[in-house]
Write an enzyme that holds these catalytic residues in place. Sequence first.
Site, PDB file in Angstrom:
ATOM      1  N   LYS A   9      19.936  19.681 -22.228  1.00  0.00           N
ATOM      2  CA  LYS A   9      18.795  19.734 -21.317  1.00  0.00           C
ATOM      3  C   LYS A   9      17.719  18.736 -21.747  1.00  0.00           C
ATOM      4  CE  LYS A   9      16.686  21.511 -17.758  1.00  0.00           C
ATOM      5  NZ  LYS A   9      17.079  20.888 -16.490  1.00  0.00           N
ATOM      6  N   CYS A  22      17.523  21.689 -31.578  1.00  0.00           N
ATOM      7  CA  CYS A  22      18.124  22.969 -31.948  1.00  0.00           C
ATOM      8  C   CYS A  22      17.080  24.074 -31.818  1.00  0.00           C
ATOM      9  CB  CYS A  22      18.599  22.930 -33.390  1.00  0.00           C
ATOM     10  SG  CYS A  22      19.350  21.377 -33.853  1.00  0.00           S
TER      11      CYS A  22
HETATM   12  C1  AGP Z   1      19.104  15.409 -14.928  1.00  0.00           C
HETATM   13  O1  AGP Z   1      19.969  16.082 -14.117  1.00  0.00           O
HETATM   14  C2  AGP Z   1      19.525  15.043 -16.240  1.00  0.00           C
HETATM   15  N1  AGP Z   1      20.474  15.822 -16.857  1.00  0.00           N
HETATM   16  C3  AGP Z   1      18.759  14.025 -17.025  1.00  0.00           C
HETATM   17  O2  AGP Z   1      18.962  12.786 -16.400  1.00  0.00           O
HETATM   18  C4  AGP Z   1      17.247  14.247 -17.228  1.00  0.00           C
HETATM   19  O3  AGP Z   1      16.590  14.112 -16.005  1.00  0.00           O
HETATM   20  C5  AGP Z   1      16.707  13.239 -18.259  1.00  0.00           C
HETATM   21  O4  AGP Z   1      17.360  13.421 -19.477  1.00  0.00           O
HETATM   22  C6  AGP Z   1      15.218  13.334 -18.425  1.00  0.00           C
HETATM   23  O5  AGP Z   1      14.850  14.594 -18.915  1.00  0.00           O
HETATM   24  P1  AGP Z   1      13.327  15.050 -18.913  1.00  0.00           P
HETATM   25  O6  AGP Z   1      12.912  15.131 -17.466  1.00  0.00           O
HETATM   26  O7  AGP Z   1      13.290  16.373 -19.583  1.00  0.00           O
HETATM   27  O8  AGP Z   1      12.547  13.992 -19.618  1.00  0.00           O
END
Ligand code: AGP
Length: 625
Positions: free
Chosen positions: A620, A2
């Site tokens: 994200k 958050c």
């Molecule tokens: C990518 O398009 C995703 N939404 C997701 O798989 C992401 O790559 C994953 O959660 C890892 O995130 P990070 O690179 O911030 O560790």
Amino acid sequence: MCGIVGYIGSRQAPEICINGLRQLQYRGYDLIGLATVQDGQVHVRTATGKPEAMDQLLTSEPLTGTLGIGHSTWSDQGKASAQDAHPHLSSNHRIAVALSGTVENHQELRENLTAAGCEFRSQSAGEVVAQLVQTHYEGDLRAAVCRAMEQMQGRFALAAMAADSPDELVAARRFLPLVVGIGQGEQYIATDMYSIRDETDRVYVLGDDEVALLTAEGIELTDLQMKPVQREPFVIPQPAAADPKDKGDHRHYMHKEIYEQPDVIRNCLAGRLTSPDLPIQLDGLNMTEQDIRDVRQIIFSACGTANHAGMVGGYLMEKLARISCVFELAAELPSRDPVVLPGSMCVGISQSGETNDTLMALRDLKSKGARVISVLNAEDSTIARESDGVLYIHAGKEIGVASTKAYTLQVLTLSMMALHFAEVRGTADPELIRSLKKELLLTPAVIQQLLSREDEVKAVAQKHYDKPDAFFLGRGVNMASAMEGSLKLKETSYIHSEGYSAGEVRHGPVALLQPSMFVVAIAAQGEVYDMMVANLGGLKGRSAPIIAMATDGDTQVPTAGVDPAADASDPTSQPNDMIWLPPTHEFVSPIAATIPLQLLAYHMADMKGEGIDQPRHLTKTVMPE
Ligand code: AGP
């Protein structure tokens, strides 16, 4: 994770907190709350929706005060309800707490507090923490937060204030990011330092289990035993010349970020790979040449898109540097309790540097003796702080939830790392290393060329976007590209899709092929090309339409598997739909192949009318549930 923004000073806190939260709105939060202390009372306003909803609420129910906390989040109970928004009040309404993250034992704490006579209004862990702080509060807010923290388990950051301590704001963290901003006669709290960048560029980055006491005059940092902690202020870097939140001519951040790739690749190469004739410089690795020669095994661990980048990196590392590489999905790693051999190094990859699964995996490997190197985008993250070496990819802020430019730069950075290791270890033909360096230096131009072909990808998307299912297939280094193309499609367009090895697909999944779905097959020139062409023949015979990606000038792939004698209504009789790739070495082809795959996902999602930048159920940065 958050967003929290807090303020203490002489200006109106609600305005400053909302402005800060507005900076975080690209994350798609749908709950917002504000609290101030004024005239001996804590006042709270909460709303569903974006900061504009709070602006509107404040016109009918104004809120004033020079001490305040703002919080925004996603509703996690299905439908957004203002009752779930933070800050939460203690039962006597004298303490307000805004919490980010997870308190793992909040149920147990709730039961103990209930047994002691406390009544709760919500299911929120934030309310439990507010109540816990209240039980410890005897006029010293910081001490009460420290005692509460000792009882809390998990990963969180929090801000607290009390009606009876009207000149104090307290911030604390464990494992989640939190900074306190340094002003003149005013101070700030923020979970994301850029949200207060308009107010100050000097912050203290709190360490785990550290607490900050903020007054208008200054900031004191301590540990949980209230022993002073000394820390140098950190200067927040200037944002890139163009505001990352400005979409420019693009309708979506995803599209904008796809188009940023030639530029960010130049940033990522700068100072590291400048000429095919010069050695690659990767200072952030923190490894001597002897350290590199001593590596016996590399464990790549990451999640989602970053995991696919790791698969490409590991493939190249094994081929070029002749080091045994293994891939471990970060979410599975700690429970598998892997054996870590002496001389092991692990490479963690993460855009955000905060993904909990990746952090836990790296900690597990580190505790077993592995050297931890991370490949990250966000600076000053938890993973960065816990790594022995960090290679930043320099993608700039990535706002679209579907990762695009970060993936390409992760692959580029890992490619440079593989070449660097090969150079130092003397394991690859120097001429091959030289030509690969030359090709990496040309990737911005190759990507530019691929972007200029966007309409061709769009035309292919138009033909197939209404199909419910897809397979993405590749072999060798492009098996990971197929998996990444598939992930991109499913998360943006909600088309069910599977990314597979074109060899493995024959061991079962091929049973699913039928004309109502489509197959995307990557058949660029290289070691596995002949096998891919043979696989295409077999796939075509199963009547699923094929979108084939092949190198410019290829004459076999367009008709691979086509049966001219088949009925005209049968996809088997039709030539494959083509997406053309400029010629590259096979080891550089994952970077090239990724661009049309990103565009294909983008256009299919757009044609289906999906929101694209904030896919449903996704965030994200994935934190603990
Ligand atoms: C990518 O398009 C995703 N939404 C997701 O798989 C992401 O790559 C994953 O959660 C890892 O995130 P990070 O690179 O911030 O560790």
